[in-house]
Design a protein around this motif. Structure first.
Motif, mmCIF file in Angstrom:
data_model
loop_
_atom_site.group_PDB
_atom_site.id
_atom_site.type_symbol
_atom_site.label_atom_id
_atom_site.label_comp_id
_atom_site.label_asym_id
_atom_site.label_seq_id
_atom_site.Cartn_x
_atom_site.Cartn_y
_atom_site.Cartn_z
ATOM 1 N N MET A 122 19.410 18.257 20.661
ATOM 2 C CA MET A 122 19.233 19.667 21.224
ATOM 3 C C MET A 122 20.091 19.555 22.672
ATOM 4 S SD MET A 122 18.398 22.650 21.373
ATOM 5 C CE MET A 122 17.056 23.173 19.965
ATOM 6 N N HIS A 123 19.732 18.552 23.401
ATOM 7 C CA HIS A 123 20.259 18.540 24.758
ATOM 8 C C HIS A 123 21.858 18.276 24.855
ATOM 9 C CE1 HIS A 123 20.424 17.233 28.954
ATOM 10 N NE2 HIS A 123 20.919 16.102 28.557
ATOM 11 N N ASP A 124 22.188 17.337 23.734
ATOM 12 C CA ASP A 124 23.804 17.153 23.534
ATOM 13 C C ASP A 124 24.439 18.733 23.146
ATOM 14 O OD1 ASP A 124 25.710 15.458 23.697
ATOM 15 O OD2 ASP A 124 25.900 15.181 21.546
ATOM 16 N N VAL A 125 23.882 19.390 22.252
ATOM 17 C CA VAL A 125 24.348 20.820 21.892
ATOM 18 C C VAL A 125 24.293 21.802 22.799
ATOM 19 C CG1 VAL A 125 22.703 21.812 20.711
ATOM 20 C CG2 VAL A 125 24.772 22.182 19.767
ATOM 21 N N LEU A 126 23.488 21.699 23.729
ATOM 22 C CA LEU A 126 23.180 22.672 24.798
ATOM 23 C C LEU A 126 24.442 22.269 25.748
ATOM 24 C CD1 LEU A 126 19.485 23.294 25.303
ATOM 25 C CD2 LEU A 126 21.139 24.626 24.010
ATOM 26 N N ARG A 127 24.610 21.318 26.276
ATOM 27 C CA ARG A 127 25.364 20.820 27.056
ATOM 28 C C ARG A 127 26.692 21.012 26.694
ATOM 29 N NH1 ARG A 127 24.757 15.959 30.996
ATOM 30 N NH2 ARG A 127 26.541 15.082 29.944
ATOM 31 N N LEU A 128 27.120 20.555 25.467
ATOM 32 C CA LEU A 128 28.323 20.430 24.906
ATOM 33 C C LEU A 128 28.841 21.917 24.927
ATOM 34 C CD1 LEU A 128 28.239 17.947 22.142
ATOM 35 C CD2 LEU A 128 29.559 17.848 24.113
ATOM 36 N N SER A 129 28.047 22.904 24.339
ATOM 37 C CA SER A 129 28.516 24.492 24.111
ATOM 38 C C SER A 129 28.696 25.288 25.460
ATOM 39 C CB SER A 129 27.135 25.187 23.359
ATOM 40 O OG SER A 129 26.118 24.838 23.954
ATOM 41 N N ARG A 130 28.014 24.703 26.660
ATOM 42 C CA ARG A 130 28.085 25.242 27.592
ATOM 43 C C ARG A 130 29.602 25.004 28.163
ATOM 44 N NH1 ARG A 130 26.531 23.762 32.994
ATOM 45 N NH2 ARG A 130 25.986 25.610 34.422
ATOM 46 N N ALA A 131 29.841 23.461 28.149
ATOM 47 C CA ALA A 131 31.069 23.152 28.595
ATOM 48 C C ALA A 131 32.144 23.811 28.023
ATOM 49 C CB ALA A 131 31.296 21.404 28.395
ATOM 50 N N MET A 132 32.116 24.104 26.633
ATOM 51 C CA MET A 132 33.095 24.924 26.021
ATOM 52 C C MET A 132 33.485 26.496 26.563
ATOM 53 S SD MET A 132 34.075 22.929 23.614
ATOM 54 C CE MET A 132 35.266 23.945 22.865
ATOM 55 N N THR A 133 32.441 27.067 27.040
ATOM 56 C CA THR A 133 32.494 28.316 27.717
ATOM 57 C C THR A 133 33.546 28.052 29.105
ATOM 58 O OG1 THR A 133 30.323 29.129 27.223
ATOM 59 C CG2 THR A 133 31.363 30.114 29.220
ATOM 60 N N TYR A 134 33.274 26.929 29.839
ATOM 61 C CA TYR A 134 34.199 26.874 31.054
ATOM 62 C C TYR A 134 35.426 26.336 30.492
ATOM 63 C CZ TYR A 134 30.032 27.277 34.056
ATOM 64 O OH TYR A 134 29.023 27.932 34.677
ATOM 65 N N LYS A 135 35.531 25.619 29.561
ATOM 66 C CA LYS A 135 36.698 25.201 28.944
ATOM 67 C C LYS A 135 37.959 26.006 28.609
ATOM 68 C CE LYS A 135 36.558 21.691 26.504
ATOM 69 N NZ LYS A 135 36.788 20.232 25.325
ATOM 70 N N ALA A 136 37.090 27.222 27.803
ATOM 71 C CA ALA A 136 38.150 28.296 27.330
ATOM 72 C C ALA A 136 38.387 29.197 28.501
ATOM 73 C CB ALA A 136 37.102 29.219 26.403
ATOM 74 N N ALA A 137 37.627 29.298 29.453
ATOM 75 C CA ALA A 137 37.732 30.133 30.756
ATOM 76 C C ALA A 137 38.852 29.747 31.469
ATOM 77 C CB ALA A 137 36.732 30.547 31.464
ATOM 78 N N ILE A 138 38.676 28.122 31.834
ATOM 79 C CA ILE A 138 39.693 27.749 32.823
ATOM 80 C C ILE A 138 41.140 27.459 32.066
ATOM 81 C CG2 ILE A 138 39.242 25.268 32.284
ATOM 82 C CD1 ILE A 138 39.092 26.300 35.878
ATOM 83 N N SER A 139 41.083 27.695 30.822
ATOM 84 C CA SER A 139 42.298 27.660 30.211
ATOM 85 C C SER A 139 43.066 28.805 29.859
ATOM 86 C CB SER A 139 42.314 26.726 28.744
ATOM 87 O OG SER A 139 41.364 25.622 29.003
ATOM 88 N N GLY A 140 42.527 29.966 30.240
ATOM 89 C CA GLY A 140 43.043 31.206 30.199
ATOM 90 C C GLY A 140 42.848 31.559 28.857
ATOM 91 N N LEU A 141 41.895 31.230 27.870
ATOM 92 C CA LEU A 141 41.892 31.553 26.457
ATOM 93 C C LEU A 141 40.678 32.759 26.490
ATOM 94 C CD1 LEU A 141 41.457 28.071 24.907
ATOM 95 C CD2 LEU A 141 43.499 29.824 24.936
ATOM 96 N N ASN A 142 40.867 33.632 25.409
ATOM 97 C CA ASN A 142 39.901 34.584 25.270
ATOM 98 C C ASN A 142 38.795 34.207 24.268
ATOM 99 O OD1 ASN A 142 41.006 36.401 27.067
ATOM 100 N ND2 ASN A 142 42.639 36.943 25.940
ATOM 101 N N PHE A 143 38.067 33.261 24.586
ATOM 102 C CA PHE A 143 37.099 32.484 23.623
ATOM 103 C C PHE A 143 35.679 32.413 24.377
ATOM 104 C CE2 PHE A 143 40.733 31.998 21.145
ATOM 105 C CZ PHE A 143 40.255 32.602 19.822
ATOM 106 N N GLY A 144 34.708 32.519 23.805
ATOM 107 C CA GLY A 144 33.313 32.090 24.563
ATOM 108 C C GLY A 144 33.107 30.634 24.160
ATOM 109 N N GLY A 145 31.919 29.870 24.511
ATOM 110 C CA GLY A 145 31.471 28.730 24.372
ATOM 111 C C GLY A 145 30.439 28.388 23.258
ATOM 112 N N GLY A 146 30.837 27.438 22.279
ATOM 113 C CA GLY A 146 29.675 27.336 21.193
ATOM 114 C C GLY A 146 30.046 25.721 20.586
ATOM 115 N N LYS A 147 28.985 25.331 20.073
ATOM 116 C CA LYS A 147 29.158 24.001 19.517
ATOM 117 C C LYS A 147 27.991 23.857 18.452
ATOM 118 C CE LYS A 147 31.506 20.176 20.768
ATOM 119 N NZ LYS A 147 32.764 19.863 21.001
ATOM 120 N N ALA A 148 28.230 22.934 17.701
ATOM 121 C CA ALA A 148 26.934 22.525 16.751
ATOM 122 C C ALA A 148 26.919 20.842 16.477
ATOM 123 C CB ALA A 148 27.491 22.964 15.498
ATOM 124 N N VAL A 149 25.889 20.738 16.155
ATOM 125 C CA VAL A 149 25.413 19.191 15.957
ATOM 126 C C VAL A 149 24.821 19.101 14.483
ATOM 127 C CG1 VAL A 149 25.493 18.406 18.299
ATOM 128 C CG2 VAL A 149 23.496 19.020 17.091
#
Ligand code: NAD
Length: 390
Positions: free
Chosen positions: A72-99
């Motif tokens: 749970m800890h891993d998926v929460l951290r990873l999905s949050r990072a995806m939000t930031y990753k998409a945003a800083i890269s100029g992409l029109n996506f949100g952040g999600g992840k699955a384990v």
């Protein structure tokens, strides 16, 4: 039964639930889906962090977690990072992840991945999945049999295939931007680079930096894997625990997360940390600041490993490898902007990156208050709206 007469077991259970919701609130997640299909051996968690910019996009990881809490800890951290990753890269996506909780060497099966695919499908496109650690193309094909909400599928099926070459290109360009800041030039020739991991990303990265004339040290928990890659790129193999203390110019973590922690940070002997792994800092605030104090430039992981998401997002526009590689190369400029902003604001680079990513989410999110089209209004609401305007 009211709360004063609740049994200790019930109280304990509600405490546990309460702490989970607290966690979701502090990480600001929108939704977490627990997927359980015992007949298929599936135990998985899908976390959707933020969909302000678009559907949540992020890979699925298969790993033998020691506990459900760890997963749970891993998926929460990873999905949050995806939000930031998409945003800083100029992409029109949100952040999600699955384990998926399981051993990728022994627990894989068609029914497991198809069961997972059905859960992804049930989210109706709020979450788009992709390949991550422990996953192979065959597994993605099984998921794809059950849902169209999957990216990074094989080229033969119209997808973009393995994202690792594009991820490696982004890490390489981000590394060069850091070198520019540290040494005043972005050539990696003659620099000593330690790569942790000898997997997909590490292998493509090793080839790029080797071509440019860097000296390489490679480690992997599977010695044979490290040896095989080292032979290809003329590198020296070092043990998994010995990599941190090597005399390096650049340390490149390309295995798992949380490798910069209380134990390893004191051993580190390098000018730059820039790698492909996600969540490199065990504690972002603490270890990010300690790196600054040590005079080490840290390339925020989600910034320089964004090539993977850039690749899979290109697939949704009609895939073209050259265009994806070109977009990943722009990570050089993004990284330089972050380092400049960090210097001006006297902030560690990871904080500067977070601020710039949050700024974009806020700015683009605010645009949603401007009604651009009413096509999403259907049925009676749509009729009323259009009739009123006509
Ligand atoms: P991979 O599974 O191909 O490779 C990971 C390698 O790391 C394996 O060889 C594994 O044995 C090794 N490893 C694990 N623990 C280690 C340790 N303590 N020391 C040394 N080696 C260790 O995975 P990958 O696709 O190359 O991804 C690597 C990292 O990059 C992951 O953190 C992943 O989330 C991240 N990432 C990958 C992509 C991509 O395009 N593949 C994109 C963005 C981020």
């Amino acid at each position: 039964m009211n709360s004063t007469t609740a049994s200790p077991e019930i109280a304990k259970k509600s405490d546990a639930n309460f702490s989970l919701f607290n966690k979701l609130e502090s990480y600001e997640h929108e939704q977490v889906v627990i997927c359980s299909e015992p007949a298929a051996g599936l135990k998985a968690i899908i976390a959707i962090h933020d969909t302000t910019l678009g559907p949540a996009l992020g890979g699925v990881r298969m790993w033998p977690y020691n506990s459900e809490e760890e997963a749970m800890h891993d998926v929460l951290r990873l999905s949050r990072a995806m939000t930031y990753k998409a945003a800083i890269s100029g992409l029109n996506f949100g952040g999600g992840k699955a384990v998926i909780i399981g051993d990728p060497h022994s627990d894989k099966s068609e029914k497991l991945f198809r069961a997972f695919g059905r859960y992804v499908d049930s989210l109706g496109g709020r979450y788009l999945t992709a390949e991550d650690v422990g996953m192979e193309m065959q597994d993605m094909e099984w998921i794809h049999m059950e849902t169209k909400f999957v990216t990074g599928i094989p080229r033969e099926l119209g997808g973009s295939g393995d994202p690792s070459p594009v991820t490696a290109r982004g890490v390489y360009m981000g590394m060069k931007a850091c070198a520019n800041k540290a040494y005043g030039h972005d050539s990696l020739e003659g620099l000593t680079i330690g790569i942790q991991g000898a997997g997909h990303v590490a292998s493509y990265l090793a080839e790029l930096v080797h071509k440019e004339g860097a000296e390489l040290l490679i480690s992997d928990i599977y010695q044979e894997k490290a040896k095989k890659l080292a032979e290809k790129v003329d590198a020296k193999v070092v043990g998994p625990d010995a990599i941190y203390e090597q005399d390096l110019d650049i340390f490149s973590p390309c295995a798992l997360g949380a490798v910069i922690n209380d134990q390893t940070i004191v051993e580190l002997n390098c000018d730059i940390v820039a790698g492909g792994a996600n969540n490199v800092l065990e504690d972002e605030d603490k270890h990010g600041q300690l790196l600054v104090d040590k005079g080490v430039i840290y390339a925020p992981d989600y910034v320089i490993n964004a090539g993977g998401i850039i690749n899979i997002s290109s697939e949704l526009e009609g895939y073209n490898e050259e265009r994806a590689l070109g977009k990943a190369s722009r990570i050089y400029d993004v990284m330089l902007d972050i380092l400049d902003y960090a210097e001006k604001q006297d902030l560690p680079p990871f904080k500067a990156a977070n601020i710039l990513a949050e700024q974009r989410i806020k700015e683009i999110g605010n645009l949603q208050s401007i009604r651009a089209t009413n096509s999403h209004l259907s049925g009676r609401l749509g009729e009323i709206y259009f009739n009123d305007r006509n």
